[in-house]
Design an enzyme around this catalytic site. Structure first.
Site, PDB file in Angstrom:
ATOM      1  N   GLY A  68      -7.936  -7.628  -5.147  1.00  0.00           N
ATOM      2  CA  GLY A  68      -7.725  -9.048  -5.405  1.00  0.00           C
ATOM      3  C   GLY A  68      -8.480  -9.879  -4.380  1.00  0.00           C
ATOM      4  O   GLY A  68      -9.471  -9.452  -3.798  1.00  0.00           O
ATOM      5  N   GLY A  69      -7.966 -11.070  -4.151  1.00  0.00           N
ATOM      6  CA  GLY A  69      -8.618 -11.984  -3.216  1.00  0.00           C
ATOM      7  C   GLY A  69      -8.695 -11.428  -1.809  1.00  0.00           C
ATOM      8  O   GLY A  69      -9.482 -11.903  -0.975  1.00  0.00           O
TER       9      GLY A  69
ATOM     10  N   GLY B  29     -47.655 -12.306  -0.171  1.00  0.00           N
ATOM     11  CA  GLY B  29     -46.564 -13.079   0.418  1.00  0.00           C
ATOM     12  C   GLY B  29     -45.700 -12.224   1.320  1.00  0.00           C
ATOM     13  O   GLY B  29     -45.100 -12.712   2.289  1.00  0.00           O
ATOM     14  N   ALA B  30     -45.627 -10.931   1.008  1.00  0.00           N
ATOM     15  CA  ALA B  30     -44.785 -10.045   1.813  1.00  0.00           C
ATOM     16  C   ALA B  30     -45.319  -9.930   3.249  1.00  0.00           C
ATOM     17  O   ALA B  30     -44.554  -9.708   4.184  1.00  0.00           O
ATOM     18  CB  ALA B  30     -44.693  -8.674   1.157  1.00  0.00           C
TER      19      ALA B  30
HETATM   20  C1  HXC Z   1       4.852  -6.217  -2.295  1.00  0.00           C
HETATM   21  C2  HXC Z   1       4.065  -4.096  -2.552  1.00  0.00           C
HETATM   22  C3  HXC Z   1       2.794  -4.597  -2.909  1.00  0.00           C
HETATM   23  C4  HXC Z   1       2.629  -5.988  -2.943  1.00  0.00           C
HETATM   24  C5  HXC Z   1       2.713  -2.444  -2.946  1.00  0.00           C
HETATM   25  N1  HXC Z   1       3.968  -2.770  -2.605  1.00  0.00           N
HETATM   26  N2  HXC Z   1       1.969  -3.548  -3.156  1.00  0.00           N
HETATM   27  N3  HXC Z   1       5.083  -4.909  -2.248  1.00  0.00           N
HETATM   28  N4  HXC Z   1       3.672  -6.761  -2.605  1.00  0.00           N
HETATM   29  N5  HXC Z   1       1.447  -6.524  -3.237  1.00  0.00           N
HETATM   30  C6  HXC Z   1       5.055  -1.861  -2.298  1.00  0.00           C
HETATM   31  C7  HXC Z   1       5.521  -1.083  -3.514  1.00  0.00           C
HETATM   32  O1  HXC Z   1       6.481  -1.836  -4.194  1.00  0.00           O
HETATM   33  C8  HXC Z   1       6.113   0.133  -2.871  1.00  0.00           C
HETATM   34  O2  HXC Z   1       7.377  -0.184  -2.353  1.00  0.00           O
HETATM   35  C9  HXC Z   1       5.200   0.374  -1.681  1.00  0.00           C
HETATM   36  O3  HXC Z   1       4.558  -0.861  -1.442  1.00  0.00           O
HETATM   37  C10 HXC Z   1       4.169   1.417  -1.926  1.00  0.00           C
HETATM   38  O4  HXC Z   1       3.520   1.123  -3.159  1.00  0.00           O
HETATM   39  P1  HXC Z   1       3.257   2.220  -4.275  1.00  0.00           P
HETATM   40  O5  HXC Z   1       2.928   1.496  -5.487  1.00  0.00           O
HETATM   41  O6  HXC Z   1       4.391   3.193  -4.302  1.00  0.00           O
HETATM   42  O7  HXC Z   1       1.992   2.961  -3.655  1.00  0.00           O
HETATM   43  P2  HXC Z   1       0.780   3.613  -4.426  1.00  0.00           P
HETATM   44  O8  HXC Z   1       1.270   4.437  -5.577  1.00  0.00           O
HETATM   45  O9  HXC Z   1      -0.037   4.286  -3.386  1.00  0.00           O
HETATM   46  O10 HXC Z   1      -0.045   2.385  -5.055  1.00  0.00           O
HETATM   47  C11 HXC Z   1      -0.688   1.473  -4.200  1.00  0.00           C
HETATM   48  C12 HXC Z   1      -1.139   0.244  -4.994  1.00  0.00           C
HETATM   49  C13 HXC Z   1       0.043  -0.355  -5.778  1.00  0.00           C
HETATM   50  C14 HXC Z   1      -2.217   0.661  -6.000  1.00  0.00           C
HETATM   51  C15 HXC Z   1      -1.743  -0.742  -4.004  1.00  0.00           C
HETATM   52  O11 HXC Z   1       1.138  -0.512  -4.869  1.00  0.00           O
HETATM   53  C16 HXC Z   1      -0.240  -1.675  -6.377  1.00  0.00           C
HETATM   54  O12 HXC Z   1      -0.851  -1.766  -7.431  1.00  0.00           O
HETATM   55  N6  HXC Z   1       0.249  -2.742  -5.720  1.00  0.00           N
HETATM   56  C17 HXC Z   1       0.089  -4.073  -6.216  1.00  0.00           C
HETATM   57  C18 HXC Z   1      -1.326  -4.541  -6.046  1.00  0.00           C
HETATM   58  C19 HXC Z   1      -1.483  -5.977  -6.411  1.00  0.00           C
HETATM   59  O13 HXC Z   1      -1.543  -6.322  -7.608  1.00  0.00           O
HETATM   60  N7  HXC Z   1      -1.492  -6.835  -5.388  1.00  0.00           N
HETATM   61  C20 HXC Z   1      -1.665  -8.230  -5.577  1.00  0.00           C
HETATM   62  C21 HXC Z   1      -3.180  -8.424  -5.703  1.00  0.00           C
HETATM   63  S1  HXC Z   1      -3.565 -10.101  -5.889  1.00  0.00           S
HETATM   64  P3  HXC Z   1       8.575   0.883  -2.329  1.00  0.00           P
HETATM   65  O14 HXC Z   1       9.720   0.107  -1.757  1.00  0.00           O
HETATM   66  O15 HXC Z   1       8.761   1.315  -3.728  1.00  0.00           O
HETATM   67  O16 HXC Z   1       8.086   1.980  -1.448  1.00  0.00           O
HETATM   68  C22 HXC Z   1      -3.786 -10.552  -4.360  1.00  0.00           C
HETATM   69  C23 HXC Z   1      -4.105 -11.980  -4.271  1.00  0.00           C
HETATM   70  C24 HXC Z   1      -4.680 -12.291  -2.977  1.00  0.00           C
HETATM   71  O17 HXC Z   1      -3.732  -9.855  -3.436  1.00  0.00           O
HETATM   72  C25 HXC Z   1      -5.258 -13.645  -3.100  1.00  0.00           C
HETATM   73  C26 HXC Z   1      -5.955 -14.094  -1.899  1.00  0.00           C
HETATM   74  C27 HXC Z   1      -6.756 -15.311  -2.217  1.00  0.00           C
END
Ligand code: HXC
Length: 514
Positions: A170-171, A404-405
């Site tokens: 993501g971001g 030019g290079a």
């Molecule tokens: C809160 C999160 C989290 C998140 C993971 N966890 N990502 N909690 N916010 N963004 C937590 C899970 O709930 C889980 O908690 C623990 O972290 C481990 O995650 P798993 O999913 O079990 O791990 P894994 O299987 O290794 O997968 C990793 C992952 C997946 C692929 C990163 O967790 C995932 O898809 N997370 C969400 C990614 C996402 O969409 N993020 C937002 C992106 S947008 P428990 O308690 O069960 O252990 C963004 C915007 C930014 O970031 C903008 C800036 C401008």
């Protein structure tokens, strides 16, 4: 009373050391990853780490978060030394809420970035995060923006290095993208703006996370990562290696290793240029014959391979090298190589690292692909970057410097300080065949034997321009040197330019053709 308080402190320290708990640490190891604390431990000099914000906790009360409080809130931040030099570091802890970025997590990172800027030392970010803390909504988005803003403020003030040691999606990718260098760990890290599921929904493409944004994709296709590492320890080693060439901040020069001139003749450079000017050779061999032994650290080695960039030492000095690579696309400049070169040149200029430019370039790559992808504006980036650089700049033309290079590749005309050429240099508007076909078109067409006439005219053109003496006559080349003497000449020239002072006209900032 005091004893009780001390006991409480010790308990809290122990709790914070554990992060998300023992079983989660094991999970991290099972994935072939070190924990955040282990990474910091291996990165910094022994016992040098001082943690900041160990007891910070998130302020979220939604979705039952108030009951889930972990000291440190998923990021270890602080300062320490690497090789005795101060650095600031943050390491995201995937074992705590997936290393996700909350408001407080962001505040911790911002705090050390502010300290780094105020105290003039590099910032190293060890990224391993699921992105914005979903439970916090806009507060976590704001936290990211606070970091991005500081990335920009710190850019050109202190070196910023990002290691990607897990997810970065993501971001969140924009903070590493705005730092100076990104290093990705193979197989355990990935970076993308939108993940495989969104890609499938929007474009119907089926792609894995690794294919879409793994270390391999970003080191070869996108150029997002500058270096890759086989595992966490290798990644940490790479960070240290990279830092060794850099100064602490833009006010300092990189550290210089002691060096005394000795036998600097390198005979291996003499026979390096093939007899036919269309035959390739490896510019890395020229680099080897010039730099201090084993000192070359190539950046972006697998991306836009027709240009080589990297750091080295020459006579103990830290130097940035930019070189055309005849082994790939005959060393032409194209969109990607121009961007790669320009970014590197600008980094070196920010941090007072002199530049050595090795030239063997037949020109810009022709074709619709290049024109439509903006070779004009992208080639201009490299031209702009060299022209703007005020660090000592030396050029060595080994063979072709066409069109030019020739101008772009750090020619005298755009401010290079010393321009050397080997006797094999060919400096002209274009190659002899193409030139003859244009300027002697009529003679060739009217000749009884056009092929023989073309060969004759080609030779005439070659005799006139396929050497560096015309350019030297005008002073565009300062000296024509024997290849084997290159290293000695360059050590002396860089020493001579040690105290160069050059100022650009006063302005707010230039407008590089982005
Ligand atoms: C809160 C999160 C989290 C998140 C993971 N966890 N990502 N909690 N916010 N963004 C937590 C899970 O709930 C889980 O908690 C623990 O972290 C481990 O995650 P798993 O999913 O079990 O791990 P894994 O299987 O290794 O997968 C990793 C992952 C997946 C692929 C990163 O967790 C995932 O898809 N997370 C969400 C990614 C996402 O969409 N993020 C937002 C992106 S947008 P428990 O308690 O069960 O252990 C963004 C915007 C930014 O970031 C903008 C800036 C401008």
């Amino acid at each position: 009373m005091l004893e009780k308080k001390l006991e409480l402190l010790e308990q809290k320290i122990e709790l914070s050391e554990l992060g998300g708990g023992q079983n989660r640490i094991e999970k991290q190891h099972d994935k072939g990853k070190l924990t955040a604390r282990e990474r910091v431990h291996f990165l910094l000099d022994e016992d040098s780490f001082e943690e900041i914000g160990r007891f910070v906790m998130h302020r979220s009360t939604d979705f039952g978060m108030e009951k889930q409080q972990i000291l440190g809130d998923g990021v270890v931040t602080g300062y320490g030394t690497i090789g005795g030099r101060l650095v600031y570091v943050f390491a995201q802890d995937f074992t705590v809420f997936g290393g996700s970025l909350s408001e407080t997590h962001a505040e911790k990172i911002c705090k050390i970035m502010d300290l780094a800027m105020q105290n003039g030392a590099p910032v190293i970010g060890l990224n391993d995060s699921g992105g914005a803390r979903i439970q916090e909504g806009v507060r976590s988005l704001g936290g990211y923006a606070d970091i991005f803003y500081r990335n920009v403020l710190a850019s050109g003030v202190v070196p910023q290095i990002s290691a990607i040691m897990g997810p970065c999606a993501g971001g969140a990718v924009y903070s590493p993208a705005m730092t100076d260098f990104t290093i990705m760990v193979e197989n355990t890290s990935y970076m993308f703006v939108t993940g495989p599921n969104v890609v499938k929904t929007v474009t119907n493409e089926e792609v894995t996370a690794e294919e879409l944004g793994g270390a391999s994709a970003h080191s070869t296709k996108s150029g997002v990562t500058h270096l890759t590492a086989v595992n966490d320890l290798d990644c940490i080693h790479r960070i240290k290696q990279l830092l060794s060439y850099l100064p602490q901040n833009c006010e300092e020069k990189p550290s210089r290793l002691p060096y005394e001139l000795k036998d600097e003749i390198r005979d291996q450079l003499t026979g390096l240029i093939p007899s036919s000017s269309n035959q390739p050779y490896d510019m890395r061999e020229v680099v080897d014959g010039i730099v201090d032994e084993d000192s070359f650290l190539e950046i972006h080695p697998n991306y836009a391979e027709n240009i080589i960039v990297g750091f080295c030492r020459i006579g103990g000095r830290s130097i940035g090298i930019v070189g055309n690579q005849p082994m790939s696309l005959a060393g032409v400049l194209d969109v990607d190589s121009s961007k790669k070169g320009a970014r590197f040149v600008r980094f070196c200029d920010c941090f007072n690292i002199p530049l050595l430019v090795l030239v063997d370039v037949p020109g810009f790559l022709p074709g619709t692909d290049q024109e439509w992808n903006g070779i004009i504006v992208n080639g201009a980036k490299l031209l702009y970057a060299f022209s703007e650089a005020t660090v000592p700049r030396i050029t060595l033309i080994t063979r072709k410097a066409y069109g030019g290079a020739y101008d772009v590749m750090n020619s005298k005309h755009i401010g290079a300080d010393m321009n050397f050429a080997w006797p094999s240099a060919e400096i002209a508007v274009m190659g002899a065949k193409g030139a003859s076909e244009i300027i002697f078109r009529k003679e060739i067409a009217n000749a009884s034997d056009p092929a023989a006439m073309l060969a004759e005219k080609e030779k005439e053109y070659q005799d006139k321009f396929a050497h560096p003496y015309r350019a030297a006559q005008r002073g565009f080349i300062d000296e024509i040197i024997h290849p084997k003497d290159s290293r000695r000449k360059l050590i002396k020239a860089f020493a001579m330019l040690e105290n160069k002072v050059a100022k650009l006209p006063k302005k707010k900032h230039g407008n590089i053709p982005l």
